[in-house]
Write an enzyme that holds these catalytic residues in place. Sequence first.
Site, short mmCIF file in Angstrom:
data_model
loop_
_atom_site.label_atom_id
_atom_site.label_comp_id
_atom_site.label_asym_id
_atom_site.label_seq_id
_atom_site.Cartn_x
_atom_site.Cartn_y
_atom_site.Cartn_z
N HIS A 170 0.89 -1.17 0.08
CA HIS A 170 0.01 -0.04 -0.04
C HIS A 170 0.89 1.32 0.02
O HIS A 170 0.48 2.55 -0.02
CB HIS A 170 -0.90 -0.03 1.46
CG HIS A 170 -0.20 -0.43 2.71
ND1 HIS A 170 -0.78 -1.19 3.40
CD2 HIS A 170 0.79 0.18 3.03
CE1 HIS A 170 -0.02 -1.24 4.46
NE2 HIS A 170 1.08 -0.53 4.36
N ASP A 264 7.67 3.87 1.50
CA ASP A 264 8.96 3.55 1.86
C ASP A 264 10.24 3.80 1.04
O ASP A 264 11.22 3.87 1.75
CB ASP A 264 8.92 2.12 2.08
CG ASP A 264 7.93 1.65 3.57
OD1 ASP A 264 7.99 2.35 4.51
OD2 ASP A 264 7.12 0.63 3.21
#
Length: 455
Positions: A170, A264
């Site tokens: 996600h 990330d």
Amino acid sequence: MKKIVLLGAGSTAFTLELVRDLVLTKALEGCRVCLVDIDEKRLKDAAAVAELYRAEIEAEIGIEAHTDRRIALEGADYVICAVKIGGYGPLEKERKIAEEHGYYRGIGDRVSCYYGGVGAYWQIRFVEEVVRDMKELCPDALLIQTSNPVFEATGYATKYLHANAVGVCHGHWGYKEIARILGLDPEKVTGEVMGFNHCVYLTDFRYEGKDAYPLIDRWIEEKSEAYWKSPQYNTLNSFHKCPDALSPGAVDAYRQYGLMPIGDAVRSTSPWWHHTDMAAKEKWYGTNGGFDSEICWNAYLAQKDEQREAIGNILRDGTPIVEKYPLRRSNEQHIRIIDAMESDCYTRLTLNIPNKGCIPGLPEDILVEIPAMVSARGIQGIRMPAFPPKLMNNVILPRMCRANNIMEAYHTGDRSLLVLELMNDHRTRSYEQAKALIDELLAQEWNRDAAEHYR
């Protein structure tokens, strides 16, 4: 009646998210959900949570619980894998061992490198075992891989085992956080990302249909310094709300490579000089050093225990679960994939699939994270623009080589590939240093099988 198997259902919070999505999906009424975990207590709790949702809204789904995955896999249509072999205990011990050899925060000093054991051995081996079981027990099923490393584990399944598999994450929703910081209505924002899992970049960003990258540039020039000094930035910089999206680190990576990192990728493929020590992390990612610092990461691990305790309290007290966890669709894509395939409704998602020419300059069989159309015809990637050369040569290709080394090391059992990959780490000062670390990690009791595998 479609059969959906969830491996690793003992991760109760994740199971809760999927069950909520499932009971809200009309096309999947009447399906059978098989929850699988080797931890009987956690499995029992996960099944109880699923039953609460089913009962409270009278959802027409069947729920089963199994400790034997082969029983659950028989005749399955979809298999969602959320298994983290061994949990986080051995990984944290490996991190400490690596720090003793001069690797601050361990080999996995950033999120995408936090493989789940040296060389990702345990995670890749488990996925390989699941794929072999599926080919025997449910050969037409789709494997939806969600536990890390999504890049290497799913990539190994598709490249070496020719599995029918897709990786799901996600992190691509990170562009919505950029919109929030800019003060834009997230519902009027669209974004496209591409790259590898935990290594994706914003290739298209629009607000009300117009290019919104200039809005990012203007914010950096006029508002960034004030934002980085504000309580809004520093107060939120905690383990579950790290405002990394427009941190100094994200902006520096954007300036260095030409596209904004998302999710990330802000930390996992950012320049190494952002991560040399805690002071560097504080400089680039705020007062607590970002999500994977020693402060925030430890808080994240503690928070997992708190989540399990909160769900346990609901089960003990008999509180209606919808009061604590209201019915709403999550940002997860697992059930949306299944819904699109079963209802034959063309749905655009961001998924990890073999490249097949979608990103220019990358091999056909490398797993990429890109926009894709999903329907009863399967999953088809959308062709994307080429990466800027600076980003391609300094981030994308090195990250691909790292994944290829990890996968090939597992495939061949060649320990030297793990050592050679570590030689590319900026903290390595000698071959002897790298080899000593790999040898010590593989000498640990929990890595006995891995030591036998890597020769």
